[in-house]
Enzyme design. Structure first.
Site, PDB file in Angstrom:
ATOM      1  N   SER A 255       0.827  -1.200   0.000  1.00 21.44           N
ATOM      2  CA  SER A 255       0.000   0.000   0.000  1.00 21.44           C
ATOM      3  C   SER A 255       0.861   1.250   0.000  1.00 21.44           C
ATOM      4  O   SER A 255       2.035   1.220   0.368  1.00 21.44           O
ATOM      5  CB  SER A 255      -0.892   0.018   1.231  1.00 21.44           C
ATOM      6  OG  SER A 255      -0.067   0.136   2.378  1.00 21.44           O
ATOM      7  N   LYS A 256       0.219   2.353  -0.401  1.00 19.84           N
ATOM      8  CA  LYS A 256       0.904   3.638  -0.419  1.00 19.84           C
ATOM      9  C   LYS A 256       1.344   3.974   1.012  1.00 19.84           C
ATOM     10  O   LYS A 256       2.426   4.503   1.237  1.00 19.84           O
ATOM     11  CB  LYS A 256      -0.085   4.681  -0.948  1.00 19.84           C
ATOM     12  CG  LYS A 256       0.520   6.007  -1.207  1.00 19.84           C
ATOM     13  CD  LYS A 256      -0.473   6.886  -1.941  1.00 19.84           C
ATOM     14  CE  LYS A 256      -0.385   8.298  -1.410  1.00 19.84           C
ATOM     15  NZ  LYS A 256      -1.650   8.915  -1.123  1.00 19.84           N
ATOM     16  N   ARG A 257       0.460   3.637   1.972  1.00 12.80           N
ATOM     17  CA  ARG A 257       0.764   3.944   3.379  1.00 12.80           C
ATOM     18  C   ARG A 257       2.029   3.252   3.850  1.00 12.80           C
ATOM     19  O   ARG A 257       2.875   3.835   4.514  1.00 12.80           O
ATOM     20  CB  ARG A 257      -0.427   3.544   4.260  1.00 12.80           C
ATOM     21  CG  ARG A 257      -1.161   4.743   4.708  1.00 12.80           C
ATOM     22  CD  ARG A 257      -1.806   4.747   6.074  1.00 12.80           C
ATOM     23  NE  ARG A 257      -1.623   3.671   6.990  1.00 12.80           N
ATOM     24  CZ  ARG A 257      -2.633   2.902   7.411  1.00 12.80           C
ATOM     25  NH1 ARG A 257      -3.844   3.085   6.964  1.00 12.80           N
ATOM     26  NH2 ARG A 257      -2.422   1.963   8.298  1.00 12.80           N
ATOM     27  N   GLU A 260       4.979   4.933   2.430  1.00  7.75           N
ATOM     28  CA  GLU A 260       5.288   6.173   3.144  1.00  7.75           C
ATOM     29  C   GLU A 260       5.984   5.869   4.472  1.00  7.75           C
ATOM     30  O   GLU A 260       6.948   6.519   4.850  1.00  7.75           O
ATOM     31  CB  GLU A 260       3.996   6.965   3.401  1.00  7.75           C
ATOM     32  CG  GLU A 260       3.633   7.858   2.221  1.00  7.75           C
ATOM     33  CD  GLU A 260       2.177   8.314   2.228  1.00  7.75           C
ATOM     34  OE1 GLU A 260       1.778   8.967   1.270  1.00  7.75           O
ATOM     35  OE2 GLU A 260       1.442   7.999   3.192  1.00  7.75           O
TER      36      GLU A 260
END
Ligand code: GLU
Length: 492
Positions: A255-257, A260
């Protein structure tokens, strides 16, 4: 009998930026087409206008281009093909394989709530469809009248009752499901647009797609798609569902999360959405390395060679070698691939990439190219080439504390003075400078270690960097002398 020529497609929905999982799907389709001498097409599945994100289509095309994954034809857009889907749904309606359903949202909600209150799930299918608000139970005239009166309706697939749906997948093998467990999926929505399932199957057929290669999340749709092919009397393509790409810790879909949190991107290039997000390109990953690394997520060639170019991958790819187990995304591994690809890349080409990413670069181009050659073996991203060669273009602004502790010792000042006087003496040659400094200071009784450390900290600002003599040859004696003078005034 000859086999039909391979034709595959990548069919993204423009609902956001292209994720690394999507790039992998596109790549595997592309590689399979190229390996088989077939065609690779791109189809934009944009029939769900509510979920469409502005700029996403363009972003997807640009990302694929950056990765070197080029389609053999201009992409086609489903939203421009509404009439074709309507013609096809009429065929199913005529044969009683689809039906009009007029049930309102409120009616359906009530049915759902009623079932939920009993701990059950409402499924619109053969069990109840003959008693709901649809053309299976209303008489023909009534249906006609409702349509003429512009009453809202959807078209549903009349899923066959009690038939065994046999599905086949190149990665996962054969399986079968009882059709009575499926629901009567909507084929055309109230706004007249086809749903994903319907447009997807119609287009795959009309485009002559021979192999559908897509993410595992579409596996649950396979039975419905197989039934739709049967309903039309069409031969279904072969399917290959690719395994999931998971977060580095193996927990959940990448996921993008998680990117990050762990400090890496999940998109190929910069996405200028509500919040701007950097892609692999901007952090200095080369497209060749990205493609090489993601080819290993769910697939492995027979040979042991790891560093492969796109054209080598084209020659090696096979769907039979795709595995069903999920792959964890490993950013460190990607950086390792990137490092290897940087070593293989000509300095001219690296210079071009660097200039593209650093538009404000005003360094002397000839010198920058030499610098790239000097530092590239230490770089795992293209941006690092920049960081690693900074001291070749300017003296240190500050000195690393830990490194200073090693040189601020008795004798340090004398070493520095020797450096300056040798650098300033006209007879001194840059290419022999380090040896001369060493000899001269050793003669004065200092240790070789202390001499070399002092020279490095003075020139670089810390105890790292390329070979000292290479640094001096690159910056020249004048620059070496002024860096040493600066250090003398600041440190002693
Ligand atoms: N539009 C679907 C997606 O966004 C395509 C799935 C398929 O390839 O059938 O992934």
């Amino acid at each position: 009998m000859t086999n039909k020529k391979v034709c595959v497609r990548f069919a993204p929905s423009p609902t956001g930026p292209l994720h690394i999982g999507g790039v992998r799907t596109a790549l595997f389709n592309y590689l399979y087409a190229k390996k088989s001498g077939g065609k690779f097409l791109v189809r934009i599945e944009d029939t769900d206008k509510k979920r469409e994100v502005s700029g996403a289509e363009n972003y997807i095309i640009e990302s694929l281009k950056w990765c070197g994954i080029e389609a053999d034809q201009e992409p086609r857009r489903q939203s421009e093909r509404k009439d074709i889907y309507n013609e096809h749904v009429l065929l199913l309606l005529k044969e009683g394989k689809a039906y009009y359903a007029f049930d309102t949202e409120e009616e359906l909600l009530k049915l759902r709530e009623n079932k939920e209150s009993k701990g059950e799930v409402f499924i619109y299918n053969w069990r109840n469809r003959n008693s709901l608000n649809n053309s299976l139970c209303l008489d023909e005239k009534e249906v006609q009248k409702k349509i003429e009166n512009k009453e809202k309706y959807v078209v549903r697939f009349r899923c066959p009752r009690e038939s065994e749906v046999k599905t086949s997948d190149i990665v996962r093998g054969d399986s079968s499901i009882d059709s009575s467990l499926l629901d009567d999926k909507i084929l055309v929505k109230a706004d007249g647009m086809p749903t994903y399932h319907f447009a997807n199957v119609v287009d795959d057929y009309l485009m002559g797609i021979t192999h559908v290669i897509r993410g595992e999340e579409w596996l649950p749709s396979l039975a419905l798609h197989t039934l739709l092919y049967e309903a039309f009397g069409w031969k279904s393509p072969k399917y290959a569902h690719l395994p999931l790409i998971l977060n580095p810790n193996g927990k959940g879909k990448l996921s993008k999360r998680s990117g990050e949190k762990n400090g890496f991107p999940v998109f190929p290039i910069r996405w200028k959405g509500e919040k701007e997000v950097l892609g692999f390109k901007e952090i200095g990953i080369m497209p060749e390395a990205l493609v090489n690394y993601i080819s290993t997520l769910g697939w492995a060639p027979d040979e042991t060679k790891e560093i492969l170019s796109l054209s080598e991958l084209k020659g090696l790819f096979s769907l039979e070698k795709v595995v069903s187990s999920s792959a964890n995304f490993d950013f460190e591994k990607l950086k390792w691939y990137n490092h290897q690809h940087i070593q293989k890349t000509q300095n001219d080409e690296l210079l071009r990439i660097l200039q593209n990413t650093k538009k404000d670069c005003n360094y002397n181009v000839v010198k920058l190219k030499v610098a790239i050659g000097l530092v590239k073996e230490r770089a795992s991203t293209v941006n690092e080439l920049w960081e690693l060669s900074e001291y070749l273009f300017a003296g240190p602004n500050s000195y690393d504390e830990k490194s200073l502790k090693k040189i601020l010792k008795p004798g340090g000042k004398q070493i520095l003075e020797t450096i300056i006087s040798l650098a300033d003496s006209e007879s001194e040659q840059a290419d022999l400078f380090v040896e001369r400094v060493k000899k001269s200071c050793v003669d004065k009784g200092f240790s070789a270690g202390q001499i070399m450390m002092t020279l490095r900290v003075v020139l670089v600002g810390a105890l790292h960097g390329i070979d000292l003599q290479e640094i001096v040859s690159f910056i020249g004696l004048k620059d070496a002398s002024s860096r040493a003078k600066e250090a003398l005034s600041k440190l002693f």
